[in-house]
Write a protein that holds these residues in place. Structure first.
Motif, PDB file in Angstrom:
ATOM      1  N   LEU A1320      12.306  10.443   3.774  1.00  0.00           N
ATOM      2  CA  LEU A1320      12.744  11.194   2.602  1.00  0.00           C
ATOM      3  C   LEU A1320      11.971  12.487   2.434  1.00  0.00           C
ATOM      4  CD1 LEU A1320      13.268   8.323   0.043  1.00  0.00           C
ATOM      5  CD2 LEU A1320      14.994   9.784   1.053  1.00  0.00           C
ATOM      6  N   GLY A1321      11.065  12.767   3.326  1.00  0.00           N
ATOM      7  CA  GLY A1321      10.375  14.043   3.293  1.00  0.00           C
ATOM      8  C   GLY A1321       9.136  14.040   2.447  1.00  0.00           C
ATOM      9  N   LYS A1322       8.551  12.860   2.166  1.00  0.00           N
ATOM     10  CA  LYS A1322       7.349  12.836   1.338  1.00  0.00           C
ATOM     11  C   LYS A1322       6.146  13.357   2.129  1.00  0.00           C
ATOM     12  CE  LYS A1322       6.462   9.634  -1.401  1.00  0.00           C
ATOM     13  NZ  LYS A1322       6.123   8.371  -2.054  1.00  0.00           N
ATOM     14  N   SER A1323       5.253  14.003   1.416  1.00  0.00           N
ATOM     15  CA  SER A1323       4.043  14.535   2.042  1.00  0.00           C
ATOM     16  C   SER A1323       3.064  13.386   2.262  1.00  0.00           C
ATOM     17  CB  SER A1323       3.415  15.611   1.136  1.00  0.00           C
ATOM     18  OG  SER A1323       2.187  16.030   1.662  1.00  0.00           O
ATOM     19  N   ILE A1324       2.732  13.077   3.480  1.00  0.00           N
ATOM     20  CA  ILE A1324       1.869  11.953   3.805  1.00  0.00           C
ATOM     21  C   ILE A1324       0.528  12.487   4.318  1.00  0.00           C
ATOM     22  CG2 ILE A1324       1.647   9.855   5.189  1.00  0.00           C
ATOM     23  CD1 ILE A1324       3.900   9.817   3.145  1.00  0.00           C
ATOM     24  N   GLY A1325      -0.565  11.987   3.715  1.00  0.00           N
ATOM     25  CA  GLY A1325      -1.886  12.427   4.134  1.00  0.00           C
ATOM     26  C   GLY A1325      -2.411  11.607   5.306  1.00  0.00           C
ATOM     27  N   ARG A1326      -3.676  11.818   5.599  1.00  0.00           N
ATOM     28  CA  ARG A1326      -4.312  11.117   6.715  1.00  0.00           C
ATOM     29  C   ARG A1326      -5.208   9.996   6.218  1.00  0.00           C
ATOM     30  NH1 ARG A1326      -3.978  13.635  11.777  1.00  0.00           N
ATOM     31  NH2 ARG A1326      -2.356  15.214  11.705  1.00  0.00           N
ATOM     32  N   GLU A1348       1.008   4.790  -2.882  1.00  0.00           N
ATOM     33  CA  GLU A1348       2.294   5.486  -2.744  1.00  0.00           C
ATOM     34  C   GLU A1348       2.301   6.776  -3.559  1.00  0.00           C
ATOM     35  OE1 GLU A1348       6.188   6.888  -3.080  1.00  0.00           O
ATOM     36  OE2 GLU A1348       5.043   6.147  -4.798  1.00  0.00           O
ATOM     37  N   ILE A1349       1.764   6.709  -4.770  1.00  0.00           N
ATOM     38  CA  ILE A1349       1.787   7.884  -5.643  1.00  0.00           C
ATOM     39  C   ILE A1349       0.949   9.016  -5.068  1.00  0.00           C
ATOM     40  CG2 ILE A1349       0.935   8.719  -7.887  1.00  0.00           C
ATOM     41  CD1 ILE A1349       1.942   6.105  -9.101  1.00  0.00           C
ATOM     42  N   PHE A1350      -0.206   8.705  -4.490  1.00  0.00           N
ATOM     43  CA  PHE A1350      -1.100   9.758  -4.002  1.00  0.00           C
ATOM     44  C   PHE A1350      -0.921  10.039  -2.504  1.00  0.00           C
ATOM     45  CE2 PHE A1350      -3.498   8.356  -7.816  1.00  0.00           C
ATOM     46  CZ  PHE A1350      -3.418   9.556  -8.496  1.00  0.00           C
ATOM     47  N   GLY A1351       0.132   9.471  -1.920  1.00  0.00           N
ATOM     48  CA  GLY A1351       0.510   9.875  -0.574  1.00  0.00           C
ATOM     49  C   GLY A1351      -0.361   9.343   0.534  1.00  0.00           C
ATOM     50  N   ALA A1352      -0.925   8.140   0.356  1.00  0.00           N
ATOM     51  CA  ALA A1352      -1.683   7.547   1.458  1.00  0.00           C
ATOM     52  C   ALA A1352      -0.757   7.313   2.646  1.00  0.00           C
ATOM     53  CB  ALA A1352      -2.328   6.239   1.004  1.00  0.00           C
ATOM     54  N   SER A1353      -1.326   7.397   3.845  1.00  0.00           N
ATOM     55  CA  SER A1353      -0.471   7.266   5.033  1.00  0.00           C
ATOM     56  C   SER A1353      -0.086   5.820   5.269  1.00  0.00           C
ATOM     57  CB  SER A1353      -1.194   7.825   6.263  1.00  0.00           C
ATOM     58  OG  SER A1353      -2.411   7.132   6.465  1.00  0.00           O
ATOM     59  N   VAL A1354      -0.950   4.874   4.932  1.00  0.00           N
ATOM     60  CA  VAL A1354      -0.642   3.471   5.176  1.00  0.00           C
ATOM     61  C   VAL A1354      -1.560   2.619   4.306  1.00  0.00           C
ATOM     62  CG1 VAL A1354      -2.263   3.138   7.082  1.00  0.00           C
ATOM     63  CG2 VAL A1354      -0.176   1.754   6.983  1.00  0.00           C
ATOM     64  N   LEU A1355      -1.047   1.435   3.927  1.00  0.00           N
ATOM     65  CA  LEU A1355      -1.856   0.428   3.248  1.00  0.00           C
ATOM     66  C   LEU A1355      -1.902  -0.795   4.147  1.00  0.00           C
ATOM     67  CD1 LEU A1355      -3.372  -0.824   0.828  1.00  0.00           C
ATOM     68  CD2 LEU A1355      -1.135  -1.505  -0.096  1.00  0.00           C
ATOM     69  N   VAL A1356      -3.120  -1.225   4.477  1.00  0.00           N
ATOM     70  CA  VAL A1356      -3.316  -2.380   5.339  1.00  0.00           C
ATOM     71  C   VAL A1356      -3.573  -3.593   4.455  1.00  0.00           C
ATOM     72  CG1 VAL A1356      -4.701  -3.372   7.189  1.00  0.00           C
ATOM     73  CG2 VAL A1356      -4.258  -0.908   7.151  1.00  0.00           C
ATOM     74  N   VAL A1357      -2.800  -4.667   4.675  1.00  0.00           N
ATOM     75  CA  VAL A1357      -2.958  -5.897   3.891  1.00  0.00           C
ATOM     76  C   VAL A1357      -3.175  -7.056   4.838  1.00  0.00           C
ATOM     77  CG1 VAL A1357      -1.561  -5.072   1.967  1.00  0.00           C
ATOM     78  CG2 VAL A1357      -0.454  -6.262   3.853  1.00  0.00           C
ATOM     79  N   GLY A1358      -3.681  -8.158   4.293  1.00  0.00           N
ATOM     80  CA  GLY A1358      -3.970  -9.319   5.124  1.00  0.00           C
ATOM     81  C   GLY A1358      -2.730 -10.108   5.487  1.00  0.00           C
ATOM     82  N   ASN A1359      -1.665 -10.026   4.662  1.00  0.00           N
ATOM     83  CA  ASN A1359      -0.447 -10.774   4.939  1.00  0.00           C
ATOM     84  C   ASN A1359       0.724 -10.049   4.283  1.00  0.00           C
ATOM     85  OD1 ASN A1359       1.652 -12.639   5.177  1.00  0.00           O
ATOM     86  ND2 ASN A1359       0.271 -14.404   4.936  1.00  0.00           N
ATOM     87  N   LEU A1360       1.713  -9.679   5.081  1.00  0.00           N
ATOM     88  CA  LEU A1360       2.852  -8.928   4.552  1.00  0.00           C
ATOM     89  C   LEU A1360       3.711  -9.746   3.592  1.00  0.00           C
ATOM     90  CD1 LEU A1360       4.053  -6.870   7.653  1.00  0.00           C
ATOM     91  CD2 LEU A1360       3.029  -5.998   5.550  1.00  0.00           C
ATOM     92  N   HIS A1361       3.589 -11.062   3.615  1.00  0.00           N
ATOM     93  CA  HIS A1361       4.371 -11.894   2.705  1.00  0.00           C
ATOM     94  C   HIS A1361       3.936 -11.736   1.250  1.00  0.00           C
ATOM     95  CE1 HIS A1361       6.746 -13.922   5.716  1.00  0.00           C
ATOM     96  NE2 HIS A1361       5.652 -14.163   6.440  1.00  0.00           N
ATOM     97  N   CYS A1362       2.822 -11.089   1.029  1.00  0.00           N
ATOM     98  CA  CYS A1362       2.381 -10.870  -0.357  1.00  0.00           C
ATOM     99  C   CYS A1362       3.366 -10.000  -1.127  1.00  0.00           C
ATOM    100  CB  CYS A1362       0.991 -10.234  -0.373  1.00  0.00           C
ATOM    101  SG  CYS A1362       0.961  -8.535   0.254  1.00  0.00           S
ATOM    102  N   THR A1363       4.168  -9.204  -0.393  1.00  0.00           N
ATOM    103  CA  THR A1363       5.125  -8.330  -1.076  1.00  0.00           C
ATOM    104  C   THR A1363       6.242  -9.124  -1.743  1.00  0.00           C
ATOM    105  OG1 THR A1363       6.386  -8.074   0.970  1.00  0.00           O
ATOM    106  CG2 THR A1363       4.687  -6.437   0.515  1.00  0.00           C
ATOM    107  N   ASN A1364       6.419 -10.400  -1.388  1.00  0.00           N
ATOM    108  CA  ASN A1364       7.448 -11.233  -2.024  1.00  0.00           C
ATOM    109  C   ASN A1364       6.956 -11.886  -3.303  1.00  0.00           C
ATOM    110  OD1 ASN A1364       9.202 -10.705   0.144  1.00  0.00           O
ATOM    111  ND2 ASN A1364       8.321 -12.381   1.351  1.00  0.00           N
ATOM    112  N   ASP A1365       5.678 -11.775  -3.588  1.00  0.00           N
ATOM    113  CA  ASP A1365       5.099 -12.387  -4.781  1.00  0.00           C
ATOM    114  C   ASP A1365       5.566 -11.639  -6.040  1.00  0.00           C
ATOM    115  OD1 ASP A1365       2.827 -12.668  -6.918  1.00  0.00           O
ATOM    116  OD2 ASP A1365       2.560 -14.341  -5.516  1.00  0.00           O
TER     117      ASP A1365
END
Length: 1479
Positions: A1320-1326, A1348-1365
């Motif tokens: 979508l063209g968002k400005s992504i930092g390093r 997401e709001i401050f444009g971090a390039s990636v968020l590392v989590v211990g388990n991707l299933h946490c997004t379903n919580d």
């Protein structure tokens, strides 16, 4: 061409596109279509693959997120010149998909890799046809508008706003003039740009985009401050001097469409009102887009009933603000429309009304608005037919009054808008017959008079019909000639019609009767000053064919059956339509003339009816409808003769006698056991129906009593008749008589039900006539001469059997019979009577959703179960029946909470049966009422809190009722008084009739008062704190209102027993309205019985913890000490006691208590000076000084304001406890002034107009005689809130409003993170944020949102299933869909950190260590990785060793650390701030 589906994956999906498709890109954009089709197929394939173990939900989500990006890349790779793609997309059909792709394309064109930034202006300028700028193309702007207003998802609307913003910015950057014409030649420009108007245009589009962004929030407190900017848009968009649009109105319609499509109904209402108010302040040029918007989205929005609710503080019955604005808007809009467009607009408006089924409230206000459009010749036959279709839409609503009012307004609209030169009398009569005369068009109403006047004025202008009707009726310009021909053609019967055995349609008779009476009344208008003979002649001319046919009924045996049916139908309709509402028929010349005409033909008609009913001429199932017609005509003839006086020997008397004897003979002959045939069975039904009609006629007209009280042949036959005897279905049926009859014939079950129903009609008449002969116990009678009378148990058992057989709409005569039987058997057969109660209630309650028959059944049920004799006997024996009656009573009250008017029927009947008038009240008249005082108690406190939709219906009904005779529906529809207020009105008027000197009445009132106080105590204990206008508040308020009504009948002995409870109620924390009622009652009690003053002084002696601020109640009472002391000789002693009491409270630490005490002190000190009490002369200077200091306090603080307000408050400044004692003050003025909701205000005219419980003519307790009724509400302790509450609304335009950012940036994302956010063209930092050590989903969700709001390039989590919580999703608010998430489990963190360090990232730990650096002093490198620790343990020691640096947040408090999400947010923001400064 080869296109990879996943640019980061190794297994790419590829497809080929042919050369022919590639060549078609510039014109038809075939590649565009193919690519989309392919990607949809891939998506469907992926969706089907979800069942495979190797396929994860994340894979499917990735496919969906990459779809648009792949499509855009494919188009760019395919085209040599990317600028041509813009033109290709703009030339296609407008759709939400094109808006999405166009948004992506513009972003990709800004990418320096795809197209240098310097080429963007050139690309935009050369992208359209012929290499010209894309902005002049209408298709481009149509695509954008489609995305803004029609896209269902927020993402597409966001992209459309972005495209619009980039186009405006580009126009400003280019600095060249540009125009895009509208769809039509004379339309304003769809888009234009002039460098000289740059500032105005930029301001316009900035406000426009701001409004569109704000509307996405759906929050009215955010949107409402922005609406004034919408007014500014119109100022920019319209040139009022030249009268044309500067900006195409379709842009403004996009805003209103978005508002009306909102899920927030408050926002929809704001949008509708804002649109209506446009025409109150501005003169807008005509635009077809506005008309299309009104007939489309606006009318769709107006179908929502909740929009018509009252505004806060608006009185009940004052009308819907939206409805009134709709009416004003439509009038204004029509006045501004060009003449050539008015007709088409009105026709489309009405056709839109007819295109859907409306609820009662919207169709009412739409019809009312239409009726108020100024007169114009706008509608022809097509418009009249459309109005008739709208009439059909109104018939589906259950609210009869609103339905009738809508019909009235639609008729007024037809009279105002129809061009009479385009319609004929036949067209008008067909329209009028669609109106229900018992709901709207009743004769004698103002509406009927208006219709007659309209017909008279336009009589010569109606169109002549170009051809004749099928029956040979010629149209003429004269109303009289038309009606004359109409009657002649109606009466005339063709030869081919003689074979038809079915009844003609009643609608024809209704039409002819209505037109006859309209024509006669029109003629009466013309000759109002002339002799009445002319009216008689006109009516004679009209009815000559009918009278001629009626006079031949008895002599012409070969008259066609269809003709006789039509004549009788027309006769009935004429009599029913002619009746005037709310006026005596003696004053109606037309009715008297019609009555004389009918009376002259009575002998012929009655002989014909007698022959048809008794001579076996009715032998088919279809003849039962004809039988019903004959019996109705005979009933009308009896009623007409009864008005002039029935005498023995009169012809109608002879007919009734003959009909009775013949019917009995037929029924006796047909019980001989012969094989049933259809003709014999039908005649049996006819005879029983005729006998039932005779019984009803004799019951209603005692003059028709054919025999004395001695049992005659009819009584003996009916009493011996086998009850519930069913008709055996015929075994052999003539081929054409039964089974082959049309669908209009009744089923055999209905025939049997009618037969049994008529049996019980006859029996109920017999039971009523011989009620005195019914024994209370059934003894053995060898030869009873009236078995049904003398064997009541068997008869009651038969009644229970009948209830199981008959349908619910046929049980009324059974209920009437049980009403007579149960009081006789309740003592000896209690169980059988209880079974009757249960079965009758089961039938009645099951009909609660059936509007037509429920109320009549409920009334009969109440009269049966709650008969005064039944109540008295049940209370006397105190058996199971007594408790069963109370159980049913509470079930009725429970039902009334969801169905308005149920309790009204019960309380009204009981009160009327207990007391008819004050003159016949005996000492024992309330003996039964005392045993059922709970009923009166529940009535006094009744009033459920209804849902909004129910309250809206009641409000609108009150609004219509307040119109009185101006709305014909109020005249022709009987006011059933089912409103909840009438329950309390009935109970209160019943209590006002009671006499305190009558011991029975006195005991009843005292018992009720004790129960009321107990109820108040119970409510107070159930919830110590309750909200204003809650159900608890309302119930308590009603309790004290009733106690105020009862108070004058209390004597000192009784009051001595309850005074402590009254004082105790003053200590409870009550709402204002209850507080005033308690104070008023205490003042009245102390004034009438000063003996209770010592107990009153004791109330000031309790410990402060007992009452806290409730002492203000007693200080308020003390403020009225002058009223209390009126009957006390030794006033000085009371003054001294009062002064001692009040002085101690003037020094209380609570401000409110001091305020009340000072007010009481001021009033007491004024009386002290009047009576010259010497004992306090020493304190005189101190008290005077204190009071002067209070009066003259300086400053503008709350203390001074509150002192002024409490002195001006109605309870202390105007209210007089004695002079203001009346029903109006108790039930209307006091609730209004104390801030109680309008639902609790009972206007005094409802008491005066409710005549079911009449008070004595000399009753003076209705109206307030003081100025209290003229005051406006304003409780002093609420003024601070009210005074500032409207400040925000008074702002004409807010200088600053909430505005959410547009998350579009110019930079292209790093190829390493190709996700939906990057595409979508968002400005992504390093910046990489590692949260693998965090356990709680709430912390991870909040951190995801921050990243997401401050444009971090990636968020590392211990388990991707946490997004379903659910907790994660609640905090992240969908941020995970826009931010790259990577799964790195805690054991793998060591390797991951080393890998990132090798890639050049600085590993930064957020932890307090011995060598950690202060966050305010640390400078973040561009490639930074933030490692966050665990909530409890922080960062493990082995990972600390991998850190390049530790950063800690400086703090000043004593708590050891911040929450991990908060710590991470602070560091992410500091990193972002530093990078922004570098940029």
């Amino acid at each position: 061409m080869t296109v990879p589906l996943n640019r980061t994956g190794s297994a790419a999906i590829r497809f080929q596109v042919g050369t022919g498709e590639r060549e078609g890109l510039g014109s038809n954009c075939t590649l565009f279509t193919v690519l989309r089709a392919y990607l949809r197929d891939q998506f469907a394939h992926a969706h089907r693959a979800r069942a495979a173990p190797s396929f994860s939900c994340l894979t499917l989500a990735a496919l969906v997120r990459q779809m648009e990006w792949v499509l855009t890349d494919a188009l760019l790779a395919q085209s040599r010149d990317p600028r041509s793609l813009v033109g290709a997309l703009c030339r296609g059909e407008a759709s939400a998909e094109r808006v999405e792709t166009l948004g992506f394309l513009l972003q990709r064109l800004e990418d320096t890799d795809a197209c240098p930034a310097a080429l963007l202006p050139e690309a935009a300028r050369e992208a359209a046809d012929g290499g010209v700028d894309a902005r002049p193309g209408r298709r481009f702007w149509s695509v954008v508008q489609t995305g803004l207003s029609q896209a269902e998802d927020a993402l597409t609307r966001k992209r459309a706003r972005y495209v619009l913003q980039r186009a405006v910015e580009l126009a400003a950057a280019l600095g060249t003039d540009c125009t895009c014409g509208g769809p039509a030649a004379n339309d304003p420009h769809l888009f234009w740009w002039h460098e000289k108007k740059k500032d105005e245009l930029l301001k316009f589009w900035e406000n426009y985009i701001l409004i569109m962004e704000t509307l996405e929030g759906n929050q009215i407190h955010v949107i409402k401050p922005v609406l004034p900017k919408l007014n500014n848009l119109f100022e920019y968009a319209v040139s009022e001097e030249k009268g044309f649009w500067l900006v195409h109105p379709s842009w403004l319609m996009c805003i209103y469409k978005r508002m009306l499509e909102s899920e927030n109904k408050i926002l929809i209402k704001e949008g509708v009102i804002h649109f209506f108010e446009l025409y109150e302040t501005k003169v807008l040029p005509f635009s077809p887009e506005f008309s299309e918007f009104i007939i489309g989205p606006l009318m769709d929005a107006l179908s929502e009933s909740t929009l018509y609710s009252r505004s806060p503080g608006q009185l009940i019955g004052s009308g819907s603000p939206l409805g009134l604005k709709l009416q004003k808007f439509l009038v204004t809009y029509m006045s501004h429309l060009p003449e050539e467009t008015k007709n088409s607009f009105l026709l489309k408006f009405i056709q839109k009304m007819a295109s859907r089924h409306w609820c009662a409230v919207p169709i009412l206000f739409l019809s009312k608005a239409l009726a108020n459009v100024p007169k114009c010749k706008a509608l022809g036959i097509e418009g009249l037919l459309a109005l008739r279709d709208v009439l059909q839409c109104t018939m589906i609503t259950h609210q009869i009054l609103l339905r009738g009012a809508a019909q009235c307004y639609l008729l007024q609209a037809a009279m105002n808008l129809v061009d009479v030169e385009k319609v004929s009398f036949s067209d008008v009569s067909t329209f009028l017959v669609s109106l229900r005369q018992d709901e709207s068009l009743g004769r004698g109403t103002l509406l009927w008079t208006e219709l007659c006047d309209w017909l008279r004025f336009n009589e010569s202008s109606f169109r002549r019909s170009s051809n004749c009707s099928s029956v040979g009726l010629h149209e003429t310009s004269s109303l009289n000639a038309y009606v004359k021909n109409l009657v002649q053609e109606y009466i005339k019967s063709s030869a081919w019609e003689r074979e038809n055995s079915f009844m003609p349609d009643w609608l024809e008779a209704k039409l002819v009767a209505m037109m006859v009476l309209l024509a006669v009344d029109v003629e009466e208008m013309k000759t109002r000053c002339s002799e009445k003979r002319k009216i008689q002649n006109v009516l004679r001319i009209f009815l000559d064919p009918l009278l001629d046919a009626l006079m031949k009924f008895s002599t012409n045996a070969y008259m066609p059956l269809l003709k006789t049916d039509r004549c009788l139908q027309l006769l009935l309709k004429l009599l029913h339509t002619c009746l005037l509402r709310d006026s005596s028929t003696q004053d109606d010349e037309v009715f008297n003339l019609l009555q004389n005409f009918v009376m002259s033909a009575t002998e012929s008609i009655s002989e014909f009816l007698l022959r048809r009913l008794t001579m076996n001429e009715l032998s088919m199932v279809s003849d039962l409808d004809r039988c019903h017609l004959y019996l109705m005509v005979l009933t009308e003839l009896i009623n007409l003769h009864q008005k002039v006086g029935l005498k023995r020997g009169n012809h109608i008397w002879k007919v009734i006698s003959s009909l009775k004897n013949a019917s009995i003979q037929h029924l006796q002959e047909m019980n001989s056991g012969q094989e049933p045939k259809i003709g014999r069975q039908i005649q049996k039904v006819v005879s029983m129906g005729a006998l039932a009609m005779v019984c009803k006629a004799i019951d209603q007209n005692p003059e028709l009593q054919l025999e004395s009280l001695d049992a005659g042949p009819m009584e003996s036959f009916l009493s011996s008749f086998q009850l519930n005897q069913a008709l055996q279905k015929p075994h052999t049926v003539e081929p054409s008589s039964f089974f082959k009859e049309s669908s209009s014939s009744q089923g055999w079950g209905k025939i049997v039900a009618q037969y049994i129903h008529d049996q019980w009609v006859c029996l109920s008449f017999l039971l009523k006539k011989y009620q005195a002969l019914i024994p209370t116990t059934e003894c053995e009678i060898l030869e009873p001469f009236l078995p049904a009378i003398q064997m009541p148990i068997r008869t009651l058992q038969s009644a229970l059997e009948a209830l199981t057989i008959l349908p619910s709409n046929q049980v009324l005569p059974v209920f009437q019979s049980m009403k007579i039987l149960v009081p006789k058997l309740l003592t000896s057969c209690e169980s059988l009577c209880m079974e009757s109660f249960d079965m009758a209630w089961k039938i009645t309650s099951s009909l609660s959703n059936t509007q037509l028959i429920f109320w009549s059944n409920l009334k009969a049920f109440v009269q049966f179960v709650f008969d005064n004799q039944v109540l008295s006997i049940a209370a006397k024996i105190k058996g199971q029946a007594y408790f069963k009656i109370k159980e049913i009573m509470y079930k009725i009250i429970e039902m009334s909470a969801v169905k308005t008017g149920v309790f009204n029927t019960l309380i009204n009947f009981c009160c009327q049966s207990w007391i008819v008038s004050l003159s016949n009240i005996s000492q024992s008249s309330l003996s039964s009422a005392k045993n059922y005082s709970e009923l009166v108690l529940e009535a006094c406190i009744f009033g459920p809190v209804f849902r909004r939709d129910q309250r809206l219906i009641q409000d609108v009904q009150t609004f219509i009722e307040n119109l009185e005779h101006q709305c014909a529906a109020n005249v022709v529809i009987e006011n059933t008084k089912r409103e909840d207020h009438y329950v309390r009105i009935t109970a209160v008027k019943f209590l006002c009739l009671l006499d305190g000197s009558n011991m029975s009445h006195k005991l009843f009132m005292e018992d009720l008062a004790i129960k009321l106080l107990d109820k108040d105590e119970l409510v107070s204990k159930s919830r110590t704190r309750y909200y204003v206008n809650s159900l608890q508040h309302r119930v308590k308020n009603r309790i004290w209102q009733t106690l105020l009504v009862l108070f004058p009948r209390f004597d000192q002995n009784f009051l001595n027993g309850i005074i402590d409870k009254i004082f105790q109620a003053g200590f409870i924390n009550n709402q204002a309205s209850i507080k005033y009622s308690i104070e008023w009652l205490i003042i009245l009690a102390l004034h009438k019985f000063p003996q209770f003053l010592p107990k009153f002084w004791d109330c000031f002696s309790y410990s402060e913890e007992k009452f806290k601020t409730s002492i203000c109640t007693f200080l308020s009472v003390l403020s009225h000490l002058d009223i209390i002391m009126q009957n006390i000789p030794d006033k000085k002693r009371i003054l001294k006691q009062a002064l001692v009491v009040v002085l101690q409270w003037c020094f209380n630490h609570n401000f409110s208590i001091r305020l009340y005490a000072l007010l009481a002190l001021k009033k007491i000190w004024g009386m002290y000076k009047t009576f010259h009490v010497e004992e306090f002369d020493a304190l005189s200077s101190v008290i005077e000084s204190s009071l002067n200091q209070v009066e003259n306090m300086h400053g503008a603080g709350n203390a001074k304001k509150n002192w002024q307000r409490i002195q001006e408050h109605f309870f202390f400044a105007t209210f007089h406890p004695l002079k203001d004692y009346c029903l109006e003050t108790i039930f209307y003025i006091l609730p209004r002034l104390s801030g109680l909701i309008e639902d609790e205000w009972i206007a005094i005219d409802k008491f005066t107009r409710f005549a079911d419980i009449p008070l004595d003519a000399g009753f003076q307790g209705y109206f307030s005689q003081t100025e209290l009724c003229e005051l406006k509400p304003g409780d002093w302790n609420q003024q601070d809130i009210d005074s500032n509450s409207n400040e925000a609304d008074n702002q004409s335009e807010w200088t600053n409003v909430q505005k959410k950012i547009i998350p579009w940036k110019n930079n292209v994302p790093d190829l390493e993170f190709q996700d939906r956010a990057a595409k979508l063209g968002k400005s992504i930092g390093r910046l990489i944020v590692v949260g693998s050590l965090i356990d709680k989903p709430t912390n991870l969700g909040g951190l995801c949102r921050t990243c997401e709001i401050f444009g971090a390039s990636v968020l590392v989590v211990g388990n991707l299933h946490c997004t379903n919580d659910k907790q994660f999703q609640h905090l992240s608010v969908s941020a995970e869909e826009w931010l790259p998430l990577v799964e790195v489990k805690p054991p793998q963190l060591m390797d991951y950190l080393q890998k990132k360090k090798a890639e050049g990232y600085t590993i930064i730990g957020v932890e307090q260590t011995a060598k950690s650096l202060d966050l305010t002093e640390y400078c973040f490198p561009e490639k930074s990785l933030l490692l966050l620790g665990n909530e409890h343990e922080g960062i493990p020691a082995n990972l600390i060793q991998q850190l390049d640096v530790c950063v800690e947040i400086p703090q000043r408090g004593i708590i050891r650390s911040l929450n991990v999400h908060v710590s991470g947010a602070l560091l992410i923001w500091e990193y972002t701030r530093q990078q922004m400064l570098k940029d």
